[in-house]
Design a protein around this motif. Structure first.
Motif, PDB file in Angstrom:
ATOM      1  N   VAL A  99       9.406   6.398   2.871  1.00 27.49           N
ATOM      2  CA  VAL A  99      10.179   5.902   2.521  1.00 27.49           C
ATOM      3  C   VAL A  99      10.890   5.571   3.906  1.00 27.49           C
ATOM      4  CG1 VAL A  99      12.496   6.271   2.320  1.00 27.49           C
ATOM      5  CG2 VAL A  99      11.565   6.437   0.407  1.00 27.49           C
ATOM      6  N   ARG A 100      10.707   6.053   4.604  1.00 29.17           N
ATOM      7  CA  ARG A 100      11.080   5.641   6.192  1.00 29.17           C
ATOM      8  C   ARG A 100      10.274   5.170   6.556  1.00 29.17           C
ATOM      9  NH1 ARG A 100      12.477  11.464   6.502  1.00 29.17           N
ATOM     10  NH2 ARG A 100      10.377  11.932   6.871  1.00 29.17           N
ATOM     11  N   THR A 101       8.615   4.979   6.765  1.00 28.36           N
ATOM     12  CA  THR A 101       8.117   3.801   6.946  1.00 28.36           C
ATOM     13  C   THR A 101       8.029   3.166   6.334  1.00 28.36           C
ATOM     14  OG1 THR A 101       5.705   5.690   7.608  1.00 28.36           O
ATOM     15  CG2 THR A 101       5.180   3.238   6.997  1.00 28.36           C
ATOM     16  N   LEU A 102       8.770   2.618   5.014  1.00 28.86           N
ATOM     17  CA  LEU A 102       8.465   1.792   4.155  1.00 28.86           C
ATOM     18  C   LEU A 102      10.174   0.525   4.855  1.00 28.86           C
ATOM     19  CD1 LEU A 102       8.049   1.515   0.732  1.00 28.86           C
ATOM     20  CD2 LEU A 102       6.498   0.544   2.880  1.00 28.86           C
ATOM     21  N   ASP A 103      11.002   1.990   5.244  1.00 30.01           N
ATOM     22  CA  ASP A 103      12.325   0.879   6.455  1.00 30.01           C
ATOM     23  C   ASP A 103      11.942   0.580   7.431  1.00 30.01           C
ATOM     24  OD1 ASP A 103      13.832   1.961   3.758  1.00 30.01           O
ATOM     25  OD2 ASP A 103      14.385   3.541   4.093  1.00 30.01           O
ATOM     26  N   ALA A 145      12.632 -16.076   1.686  1.00 35.93           N
ATOM     27  CA  ALA A 145      12.197 -15.377  -0.175  1.00 35.93           C
ATOM     28  C   ALA A 145      11.280 -14.317   0.334  1.00 35.93           C
ATOM     29  CB  ALA A 145      12.218 -16.829  -0.671  1.00 35.93           C
ATOM     30  N   MET A 146      10.415 -14.587   0.746  1.00 39.08           N
ATOM     31  CA  MET A 146       9.206 -13.719   0.942  1.00 39.08           C
ATOM     32  C   MET A 146       9.728 -12.329   1.548  1.00 39.08           C
ATOM     33  SD  MET A 146       6.260 -15.417   0.767  1.00 39.08           S
ATOM     34  CE  MET A 146       5.394 -14.027   1.789  1.00 39.08           C
ATOM     35  N   PHE A 147      10.939 -12.436   1.423  1.00 39.53           N
ATOM     36  CA  PHE A 147      11.302 -10.497   1.553  1.00 39.53           C
ATOM     37  C   PHE A 147      12.008 -10.029   1.067  1.00 39.53           C
ATOM     38  CE2 PHE A 147      11.054 -13.156   6.179  1.00 39.53           C
ATOM     39  CZ  PHE A 147      10.155 -12.267   6.255  1.00 39.53           C
ATOM     40  N   GLU A 148      12.522 -10.971  -0.538  1.00 38.66           N
ATOM     41  CA  GLU A 148      13.827 -10.771  -1.414  1.00 38.66           C
ATOM     42  C   GLU A 148      12.878  -9.258  -2.208  1.00 38.66           C
ATOM     43  OE1 GLU A 148      14.381 -13.939  -2.758  1.00 38.66           O
ATOM     44  OE2 GLU A 148      16.009 -15.046  -1.686  1.00 38.66           O
ATOM     45  N   PRO A 149      11.786  -9.500  -2.252  1.00 42.12           N
ATOM     46  CA  PRO A 149      11.155  -8.263  -3.215  1.00 42.12           C
ATOM     47  C   PRO A 149      11.297  -6.881  -2.477  1.00 42.12           C
ATOM     48  CG  PRO A 149       9.930 -10.453  -3.237  1.00 42.12           C
ATOM     49  CD  PRO A 149      10.905 -10.722  -1.997  1.00 42.12           C
ATOM     50  N   LEU A 150      10.518  -7.262  -1.090  1.00 35.61           N
ATOM     51  CA  LEU A 150      10.712  -5.713  -0.636  1.00 35.61           C
ATOM     52  C   LEU A 150      11.850  -4.891  -1.332  1.00 35.61           C
ATOM     53  CD1 LEU A 150       9.676  -6.293   2.603  1.00 35.61           C
ATOM     54  CD2 LEU A 150       8.078  -6.389   0.943  1.00 35.61           C
ATOM     55  N   THR A 151      13.764  -5.204  -0.966  1.00 39.61           N
ATOM     56  CA  THR A 151      14.438  -4.459  -2.092  1.00 39.61           C
ATOM     57  C   THR A 151      14.440  -3.977  -3.090  1.00 39.61           C
ATOM     58  OG1 THR A 151      15.711  -5.897   0.013  1.00 39.61           O
ATOM     59  CG2 THR A 151      17.156  -4.446  -2.046  1.00 39.61           C
ATOM     60  N   ASP A 152      13.755  -5.121  -4.033  1.00 38.46           N
ATOM     61  CA  ASP A 152      13.707  -4.335  -4.962  1.00 38.46           C
ATOM     62  C   ASP A 152      12.306  -3.357  -5.338  1.00 38.46           C
ATOM     63  OD1 ASP A 152      14.888  -6.142  -6.366  1.00 38.46           O
ATOM     64  OD2 ASP A 152      13.697  -7.897  -6.984  1.00 38.46           O
ATOM     65  N   LEU A 153      10.885  -3.431  -4.489  1.00 40.14           N
ATOM     66  CA  LEU A 153      11.171  -2.402  -4.527  1.00 40.14           C
ATOM     67  C   LEU A 153      10.920  -1.249  -3.232  1.00 40.14           C
ATOM     68  CD1 LEU A 153       7.539  -4.227  -3.275  1.00 40.14           C
ATOM     69  CD2 LEU A 153       8.024  -3.632  -5.501  1.00 40.14           C
ATOM     70  N   SER A 154      11.914  -1.375  -2.410  1.00 41.72           N
ATOM     71  CA  SER A 154      12.009  -0.380  -2.073  1.00 41.72           C
ATOM     72  C   SER A 154      13.624   0.787  -2.671  1.00 41.72           C
ATOM     73  CB  SER A 154      13.393  -0.758  -0.894  1.00 41.72           C
ATOM     74  OG  SER A 154      13.815   0.062  -0.403  1.00 41.72           O
ATOM     75  N   ARG A 155      13.917   0.233  -3.437  1.00 43.54           N
ATOM     76  CA  ARG A 155      15.013   0.856  -4.853  1.00 43.54           C
ATOM     77  C   ARG A 155      13.939   1.605  -5.993  1.00 43.54           C
ATOM     78  NH1 ARG A 155      17.698  -4.278  -6.003  1.00 43.54           N
ATOM     79  NH2 ARG A 155      19.276  -4.407  -4.468  1.00 43.54           N
ATOM     80  N   LEU A 156      12.892   1.273  -6.067  1.00 44.42           N
ATOM     81  CA  LEU A 156      11.806   1.901  -6.762  1.00 44.42           C
ATOM     82  C   LEU A 156      11.774   3.502  -5.838  1.00 44.42           C
ATOM     83  CD1 LEU A 156      10.598   1.571  -9.333  1.00 44.42           C
ATOM     84  CD2 LEU A 156       8.514   0.209  -8.395  1.00 44.42           C
ATOM     85  N   VAL A 157      10.798   3.079  -5.092  1.00 47.64           N
ATOM     86  CA  VAL A 157      10.489   3.988  -3.942  1.00 47.64           C
ATOM     87  C   VAL A 157      11.735   4.994  -4.051  1.00 47.64           C
ATOM     88  CG1 VAL A 157       9.110   5.248  -2.726  1.00 47.64           C
ATOM     89  CG2 VAL A 157       8.654   2.705  -3.201  1.00 47.64           C
ATOM     90  N   ASP A 181       0.999  -0.790  -0.011  1.00 48.00           N
ATOM     91  CA  ASP A 181      -0.119   0.358   0.433  1.00 48.00           C
ATOM     92  C   ASP A 181       0.875   1.315   0.112  1.00 48.00           C
ATOM     93  OD1 ASP A 181      -2.338  -1.366  -0.122  1.00 48.00           O
ATOM     94  OD2 ASP A 181      -2.658  -1.430   2.643  1.00 48.00           O
ATOM     95  N   GLY A 182       1.765   1.391   0.799  1.00 46.93           N
ATOM     96  CA  GLY A 182       3.256   2.206   0.346  1.00 46.93           C
ATOM     97  C   GLY A 182       3.348   2.558  -0.490  1.00 46.93           C
ATOM     98  N   VAL A 183       4.200   1.658  -1.453  1.00 44.57           N
ATOM     99  CA  VAL A 183       4.414   1.765  -2.579  1.00 44.57           C
ATOM    100  C   VAL A 183       3.297   2.256  -3.450  1.00 44.57           C
ATOM    101  CG1 VAL A 183       5.333   0.740  -4.839  1.00 44.57           C
ATOM    102  CG2 VAL A 183       6.327  -0.726  -2.258  1.00 44.57           C
ATOM    103  N   ALA A 184       1.988   1.371  -3.623  1.00 51.24           N
ATOM    104  CA  ALA A 184       0.794   2.470  -4.651  1.00 51.24           C
ATOM    105  C   ALA A 184       0.778   3.762  -4.079  1.00 51.24           C
ATOM    106  CB  ALA A 184       0.207   1.911  -3.828  1.00 51.24           C
TER     107      ALA A 184
END
Length: 239
Positions: free
Chosen positions: A62-66, A88-100, A26-29
């Motif tokens: 960004v701070r909230t997502l971190d 493996a559940m957390f691996e996509p979060l790093t990619d999404l974090s870079r995007l944001v 939701d934060g990325v959206a």
């Protein structure tokens, strides 16, 4: 045989993790909506204040997502012995974090440039609608990634297209066509100084870059899905 207490504890952890992952997406959206607003603000005259307000808002996200990612990873470390969730559940979060964070970098750049120029619209009026259309497609690619990548019963899934077949790749391809056409128009516009043409072309390419990143995240999710990466069990117990 597992005790009922152990099963209940693991189920509660899984549910909590699934809820937090949904909140992360939701934060990325939300960041995508802010980016769209920031481009609109940049295209308006006297937009410095609006750009800085949006820069602060996305910095907060960004701070909230971190913090959310750190919480999830710490919870995983604490609960991994119980078999509650796979890393493996957390691996996509790093990619999404870079995007944001790239969205944050661009929005901050808009605000800084508005402060330096303090002059009307930086994008020629005939190009404004096209830049907005490009931004809409870029944000649509990000939004499609968010919605298609929510963990399901088997964990992170390959991002799928919506009912109209408009998935991340569809929006990225359209954004790429729009940005290519825009850059060609800009570079061919002899009414603009060479430096202005180069800066405008870079501006367009930076916006399109976000769609490329979204497609890259979608591709990584597809690879993990095809590879049968673990971690789905935790979410499966949450539904």
């Amino acid at each position: 045989m597992e005790t009922q207490v152990r099963v209940a504890e693991r189920s509660a952890v899984s549910t909590s993790i699934a809820i937090t992952l949904d909140g992360y997406l939701d934060g990325v959206a939300d960041a995508s909506m802010i980016f769209r607003s920031a481009v609109d603000a940049y295209l308006r005259e006297g937009s410095e204040r609006a750009c800085w307000q949006l820069a602060r808002r996305i910095a907060d996200i960004v701070r909230t997502l971190d913090d959310m990612q750190q919480t999830l990873e710490m919870r995983h470390v604490a609960q991994s012995a119980r078999g509650a969730v796979g890393s493996a559940m957390f691996e996509p979060l790093t990619d999404l974090s870079r995007l944001v964070k790239d969205m944050k970098r661009q929005i901050t750049g808009f605000a800084i440039e508005c402060g330096f120029t303090r002059c009307g619209r930086r994008v020629p009026a005939p190009l404004v609608a096209d830049v907005q259309e490009l931004t809409d497609e870029v944000c649509a690619a990000i939004d499609a990634l968010v919605e298609a990548s929510r963990p399901g019963p088997q964990g992170w899934q390959q991002p799928a297209a919506d009912a109209d077949g408009r998935g991340v790749g569809w929006h990225e391809a359209r954004a790429d066509r729009l940005s290519t056409a825009l850059v060609r128009r800009i570079l061919a516009d002899e009414a603009l100084e060479v430096k202005a043409r180069l800066l405008l072309a870079q501006f367009v390419e930076e916006i399109d870059r976000l769609a490329d990143q979204a497609e890259g995240v979608a591709g990584a999710l597809q690879t993990r899905s095809m590879g049968g990466s673990g971690g789905g069990a935790a979410v499966a117990q949450a539904h």
